[in-house]
Design a protein around this motif. Structure first.
Motif, PDB file in Angstrom:
ATOM      1  N   UNK A  68      10.320   2.625  -8.935  1.00  0.00           N
ATOM      2  CA  UNK A  68      11.600   3.290  -8.657  1.00  0.00           C
ATOM      3  C   UNK A  68      12.661   2.320  -8.147  1.00  0.00           C
ATOM      4  N   UNK A  69      12.226   1.207  -7.596  1.00  0.00           N
ATOM      5  CA  UNK A  69      13.180   0.191  -7.122  1.00  0.00           C
ATOM      6  C   UNK A  69      13.891  -0.436  -8.320  1.00  0.00           C
ATOM      7  N   UNK A  82      -1.325  -5.435  -8.605  1.00  0.00           N
ATOM      8  CA  UNK A  82      -1.439  -4.370  -7.620  1.00  0.00           C
ATOM      9  C   UNK A  82      -2.879  -3.879  -7.509  1.00  0.00           C
ATOM     10  N   UNK A 126       7.527   2.664 -16.177  1.00  0.00           N
ATOM     11  CA  UNK A 126       8.123   2.690 -14.844  1.00  0.00           C
ATOM     12  C   UNK A 126       7.237   3.474 -13.887  1.00  0.00           C
ATOM     13  N   UNK A 127       6.768   4.629 -14.335  1.00  0.00           N
ATOM     14  CA  UNK A 127       5.920   5.437 -13.451  1.00  0.00           C
ATOM     15  C   UNK A 127       4.556   4.794 -13.218  1.00  0.00           C
ATOM     16  N   UNK A 137       0.617  10.702  -6.124  1.00  0.00           N
ATOM     17  CA  UNK A 137       0.996  10.369  -7.486  1.00  0.00           C
ATOM     18  C   UNK A 137       0.443  11.425  -8.440  1.00  0.00           C
ATOM     19  N   UNK A 193       0.802  -1.217   0.000  1.00  0.00           N
ATOM     20  CA  UNK A 193       0.000   0.000   0.000  1.00  0.00           C
ATOM     21  C   UNK A 193       0.827   1.255   0.000  1.00  0.00           C
ATOM     22  N   UNK A 200       9.815   1.404   1.770  1.00  0.00           N
ATOM     23  CA  UNK A 200      10.224   2.722   1.266  1.00  0.00           C
ATOM     24  C   UNK A 200      10.508   3.727   2.379  1.00  0.00           C
ATOM     25  N   UNK A 250      -2.958   4.414  -0.846  1.00  0.00           N
ATOM     26  CA  UNK A 250      -4.183   4.293  -0.065  1.00  0.00           C
ATOM     27  C   UNK A 250      -3.898   4.033   1.405  1.00  0.00           C
ATOM     28  N   UNK A 285       3.971   2.957 -10.049  1.00  0.00           N
ATOM     29  CA  UNK A 285       3.933   3.661  -8.769  1.00  0.00           C
ATOM     30  C   UNK A 285       5.288   3.658  -8.095  1.00  0.00           C
ATOM     31  N   UNK A 286       5.284   3.694  -6.759  1.00  0.00           N
ATOM     32  CA  UNK A 286       6.533   3.775  -6.008  1.00  0.00           C
ATOM     33  C   UNK A 286       7.497   2.644  -6.340  1.00  0.00           C
ATOM     34  N   UNK A 287       6.990   1.417  -6.441  1.00  0.00           N
ATOM     35  CA  UNK A 287       7.882   0.272  -6.662  1.00  0.00           C
ATOM     36  C   UNK A 287       8.604   0.347  -8.015  1.00  0.00           C
ATOM     37  N   UNK A 332      18.717  -1.283  -3.822  1.00  0.00           N
ATOM     38  CA  UNK A 332      19.055  -0.159  -4.700  1.00  0.00           C
ATOM     39  C   UNK A 332      17.862   0.358  -5.486  1.00  0.00           C
ATOM     40  N   UNK A 333      17.958   1.632  -5.825  1.00  0.00           N
ATOM     41  CA  UNK A 333      16.884   2.305  -6.535  1.00  0.00           C
ATOM     42  C   UNK A 333      17.447   3.040  -7.735  1.00  0.00           C
ATOM     43  N   UNK A 334      16.550   3.582  -8.537  1.00  0.00           N
ATOM     44  CA  UNK A 334      16.967   4.334  -9.722  1.00  0.00           C
ATOM     45  C   UNK A 334      17.866   5.497  -9.310  1.00  0.00           C
ATOM     46  N   UNK A 391      -5.269  -0.908  -5.515  1.00  0.00           N
ATOM     47  CA  UNK A 391      -5.299   0.287  -4.673  1.00  0.00           C
ATOM     48  C   UNK A 391      -6.672   0.942  -4.794  1.00  0.00           C
ATOM     49  N   UNK A 422       6.026  10.878  -7.923  1.00  0.00           N
ATOM     50  CA  UNK A 422       5.185   9.805  -7.393  1.00  0.00           C
ATOM     51  C   UNK A 422       4.760  10.072  -5.947  1.00  0.00           C
TER      52      UNK A 422
END
Lengths: 698, 698
Positions: free
Chosen positions: B436-437, B321, B428-429, A458, A156, A189, A159, B432-434, A241-243, B323, A454
């Motif tokens: 970015x991983x 996913x 990628x966007x 978002x 989540x 995160x 939401x 959502x948040x993931x 790791x992330x972008x 939401x 995001x």
């Protein structure tokens, strides 16, 4: 590899030198860089920046020369060392919050104390009781405990109401029990949690006697204060790791029926009576949501500067870089500066105009926010916020100004951060091949900024908030209610003129440009209202329209704010005539280019004619590019980014682009320390020569 | 950190499980994944992929589990080890070129042998004499020498004629002298050069007796064959980290008056007589430029697959996913799959349609290329190529088909790679948040693909080639010359109807959609011609128009190729009726969505009416999204990306998204091996526990 041999050190780039070219650029324009900087930021803000910069540059730990080379673990270790040093500097120099923010801007990397210093302290302060302030806030402010803010979960993000972590009141021993019932309940995160924090504010679904009360915040001890190992039945770590954002330890966190004391529940606005287990309702949730509105306003304000950094780098480099001769040139001459090509100008100069547009819009937003802050406290409880989701359509019952601020912040956050993100990538590509090198400084900056599109709502989700608000405003206008803010005013104006039609002189009058943007936004609002209220279309089927509507309205806001800033009396006193004229050209470039990009909506709404749009493009925009071109370098200079901050070979103030690229590759690059055996049949892969010293090492 | 405790291992994501959701998705549709895959790729290509995949998966060195964690030096070392192993596998299994390409696709990272195996071998083969084949090509094919192709320089990317490296014929001792007169002459961005290659094909400006003959290729020995140290007066190394492509050692290279023997000059097409020093002219330069056209055609073909990988990941994850609830839902239910939101569909399903559009266009291009190959050899010498710059406007004197292929490859390379790059970021966007991983698998893939928008002709620069060709074609049509290819045919058709106007039924007939795209492209061509020939506008002032023109023409090509592929007789036999209908819907979605995005040009050209565009959006596109939605997962399945290739938690075939995210963070992440002391006053930063074993280590 040996370090750079002398015969290479003797080489210079082929002429004319980058430094000469930038000098020529600066000689072409009379814009007063100093005055414009001061107008944008105020003198005291500029002074602060340079004062802090001097301190940071003198500390070895802030040396940036290995940033682009280091791997994840090294980068994190260095970032933590920097965070510690920064804290010491704050104490030593008695730096203010604003000083610290400035230092972080200059360092330009997310740090492991980031969430401790923002959401952890803010939440404790805003939502804690005096007793909790004593127990948690005080040691946190002294960095005796380091915390984070644990809300989103693996399953989540947006939401909040769907969070799965539970906290159950245990009547028997007057404690709460924190639990993660599923894998998707894992906090995820969470900034500063991965390795750094030993405390967390955890958002969890409160259960009392079998009844659910929704998400509430709890202060939870998660790692031992001495060994720093996780406490029993807690599983915590870094999510990987992330972008970008790899100097930050975003973390995960799971609880296996962990007992926490009664005082853990942050109890200023809602609490559980320790004797009876009775729940007391939130006194003022809107204060909490006010924070979100503030955060979004900040994002709008920052977006201009974020983008300006990329525009500064690309503009300077495109003035230094030369490729090909002018095709129509009569005789063989030197190669042409890349910035002279109109395909480069249409990208860079429009973005340059955008940086100012966003900056003034952000400033307008912050003023609106501050004006409303007092009102907000008075009207507390009236304005809901479901910005992270699609809350009830009719929530807004607070004052129209508050509702306007909320909607504006959502729409502009979405537009501004998307514009900055996409614009940075445009800048990177405008630098050609070298834009891809980390030394350009754009890629890493882009990668770190990217999550802004995001988080805090978002950029697609948020637009529902704007649409909902505009629909509500349109309904009130249709009912004949008196307009109380700008939005209802433009809607009422449109309604009164819709039958007669508009005739905006967008090519002749600046105020007509603003009016045309208002017209298009109003047109789309009433269209959407018709779909929803008359045709009873499903909400989901309207989301794409809503996105466009929010974009249109937000672009109107930007155009209006930019125009207002230039029309303010203070502008006349602070900027000379020539610079003012130039700023008006930048306004027109932003507005007419946007109009042309969104031409189809402007047509459909009959705000302008096909002919006007054609002329906007072929005449007005191309002419403006030509007129603004000579001032480009001075205009980016006015953003006043120190070289140290940008850490970019391509964006150097002195134009020594190639020297710097070469120095970094030849002198600083750790990969050049290894010599490889390249033959497929030889198993010995490498000879590493550790004795060879690289020039700079943290 | 301890590895994952047992109580965490017992946890499952909250239901419904990802695997169940994807099963449901696959049950919703009758599309035959197998038939569609076969239609897209042929059975033998699919078989090859799975055969090679099995071999790679059994080799430890190809294990991907540390890819996202490792730093630059480690990644490079691993990549070289993989390249060596791959070479051994080629020998062991007798793999073909196609097998090797497939293996590299599956491994999905640029490798240090990359330029050796492509440009180095190709150039030696194509431009070397039999004697040079014996001396250089043979050992290169046996990997006894490892080479690269050194063309671009620090100061010159696009403009090959502006290269600064010189090579001067030395009459006295019959040698050439290679020299880098300036820092900007340093070779830069050269793949496989940084650490790996011991030979390079170097492009340098040839000088004989004080006269310049332009850039020519020379084979140069740069590193010792045993010690692998640079030879005397050569400075060579890796250029440092990049936005992506960090498994490749892009390098720099400088020469300080280095003497090389006469045989170094690749002499098949041009040479210097060893006795007289006389220069012999290139026999067939167009063969060289043919390579560039082929490379661009390949980029077009690959772009569909590149994008499809992102679409596959995002589509599967958006089906897993969930939401928020549907806003109009009457009763409280579970959360909604994200893919059900129209704001997600308008992004993902349009991109899904785009993957097929690009794939069929690429296939069409390759056919055209192959058909023209023989013709190319016959007509050699007639077609110039200045695609990397703005060469003479009237160069094309070869056959119209050749000119068409050249222009098409430029325009489509630009459109296809930009579309793939931008589309990947949209995917990628959409996660959502993931997204970015790094575990999403999209970010790293995007970062590695990104240079494609810049190399083999910058995506802006290239559009000048298309415009030049279209102007030339329009001139010939205006002169009344007989149309000889599709471009002149549509231009002639437009000219004959321009006064009467068009009435395309874009909502009713697929062929009318194609015609409307042709009309718009033709309209813009004649507009541009008017600006250039009648109004005598400067070339530079038209670049923005040319960019739009190229885009318009390329979009027409895509629509035409997509439509042609679906109309081919073979399609009827290979796909069942239901899948064919669905493919036609994807065609309409791509075409009508593009039409709506570019609405203003379609208006202006009077190809369609305002009303038609409104209906395209509100009715046709939204309806198509709804109809295609149930087939989304099966459609991406047909692209047949093995999980091992994508290396993505979010895109897993089995939908075990959260389990995989968690496993990677908790079990594989090296940052979790360190425990930090977080207090600012404590100088002891870290305790590293090396004894703790991470589960996977290369």
């Amino acid at each position: 590899m040996a370090l750079t041999p002398q015969w290479v050190k003797n080489l210079k780039p082929s002429g004319p030198q980058g430094s000469e070219l930038l000098e020529q650029e600066r000689a072409k324009s009379n814009v007063s860089v100093e005055k414009l900087s001061k107008f944008l930021f105020t003198q005291s803000v500029l002074d602060r920046k340079h004062r802090i910069l001097e301190v940071l540059q003198s500390e070895r730990v802030f040396d940036k020369s290995q940033n682009y080379f280091a791997g994840r673990v090294d980068r994190f270790e260095t970032a933590l060392a920097r965070a510690k040093k920064l804290r010491k500097l704050v104490v030593k120099h008695g730096w203010s919050q604003e000083d610290l923010r400035t230092a972080n801007d200059l360092i330009s990397e997310p740090g492991p104390y980031g969430l401790h210093e923002s959401m952890f302290l803010i939440t404790l302060r805003d939502q804690g009781t005096p007793e909790q302030h004593e127990k948690f806030l005080k040691p946190a402010e002294n960095y005796e405990i380091i915390g984070c803010y644990a809300q989103t979960e693996l399953g989540h993000g947006s939401n909040v109401r769907g969070l799965e972590t539970t906290v159950t009141w245990n009547e028997d021993d007057k404690t709460f029990i924190l639990h993660s019932p599923h894998l998707t309940a894992s906090k995820w995160w969470i900034g500063s949690l991965g390795r750094t924090a030993n405390y967390a504010v955890v958002m969890a679904q409160l259960w009392i006697k079998g009844k659910s009360y929704g998400p509430h915040p709890f202060v939870v001890h998660i790692r031992d204060m001495k060994t720093h190992e996780p406490l029993e039945n807690i599983h915590v770590g870094d999510i990987g790791p992330k972008f970008g954002y790899n100097t930050m330890d975003n973390g995960f966190l799971l609880f296996n029926n962990v007992k926490i004391p009664h005082i853990s529940m942050l109890a200023r606005f809602s609490s559980v009576d320790i004797k009876t287990g009775k729940y007391f309702r939130p006194a003022s949730p809107s204060l909490i949501y006010g924070t979100l509105t503030w955060v979004r306003s900040t994002i709008v304000l920052q977006a201009g500067g974020v983008l300006a950094r990329g525009v500064t780098i690309a503009t300077r480099y495109c003035a230094v870089r030369r490729q090909f001769q002018d095709r129509d040139a009569k005789e063989q001459g030197g190669e042409n500066q890349v910035i002279n090509y109109t395909t480069v100008q249409i990208r860079l100069l429009t973005l340059l105009a955008t940086t100012f547009a966003l900056h003034f819009t952000g400033r307008g937003m912050m003023q609106l926010y501050e004006e409303n802050q007092k009102k907000m406290s008075q009207d507390a409880g009236k304005v809901g916020d479901a910005s992270r989701g699609a809350g009830p359509e009719e929530t807004h019952s607070g004052s129209d100004l508050l509702a306007d601020l909320h909607a504006t912040s959502c729409g502009l956050k979405s537009l501004a951060s998307s514009t900055a993100v996409d614009g940075l990538e445009v800048c990177r590509r405008a630098c050609g091949g070298h834009g891809y090198s980390s030394f350009s400084g754009i890629g890493p900056w882009y990668a770190d900024y990217l999550p802004t599109a995001t988080w805090e709502g978002d950029n697609y989700m948020l637009t529902q908030q704007v649409a909902r608000y505009l629909l509500k405003s349109a309904r009130s206008v249709l009912k004949g209610e008196k307009p109380t803010n700008d939005t209802t005013q433009i809607l009422a104006h449109f309604l009164s003129k819709a039958d007669i039609g508009a005739a905006f002189d967008v090519l002749g009058k600046d105020e007509d440009i603003v009016a045309a943007f208002a017209w298009r936004s109003s047109f789309l609002t009433f269209e959407a209202l018709k779909h929803r209220d008359e045709q009873k279309m499903a909400w989901n089927d309207l989301l794409v329209d809503f996105y466009r509507l929010s974009r249109a309205h937000s672009q109107y806001m930007v155009v209006r704010n930019f125009y207002a800033a230039l029309s303010a009396p203070s502008t006349e006193s602070e900027l000379d005539q020539e610079t003012r004229t130039l700023m008006h050209k930048l306004f027109r470039l932003y507005a007419l280019h946007t109009l042309e990009q969104e031409a189809s909506e402007f047509y459909t709404s009959a705000a302008v004619t096909v002919r006007q749009i054609q002329l906007s493009r072929t005449n007005a925009v191309m002419k403006l590019l030509d007129e603004i071109r000579p001032h480009a370098v001075r205009l980016v200079d006015a953003w006043d980014f120190p070289d140290w901050q940008m850490d970019s070979s391509l964006g150097r103030y002195d134009g020594k682009v190639y020297e710097d690229m070469f120095y970094r590759a030849s002198e600083l690059n750790p990969l050049n320390k290894i010599t490889v055996d390249p033959y497929p049949n030889n198993e010995t892969l490498f000879k590493k020569d550790e004795s060879r010293q690289l020039k700079s090492k943290l």
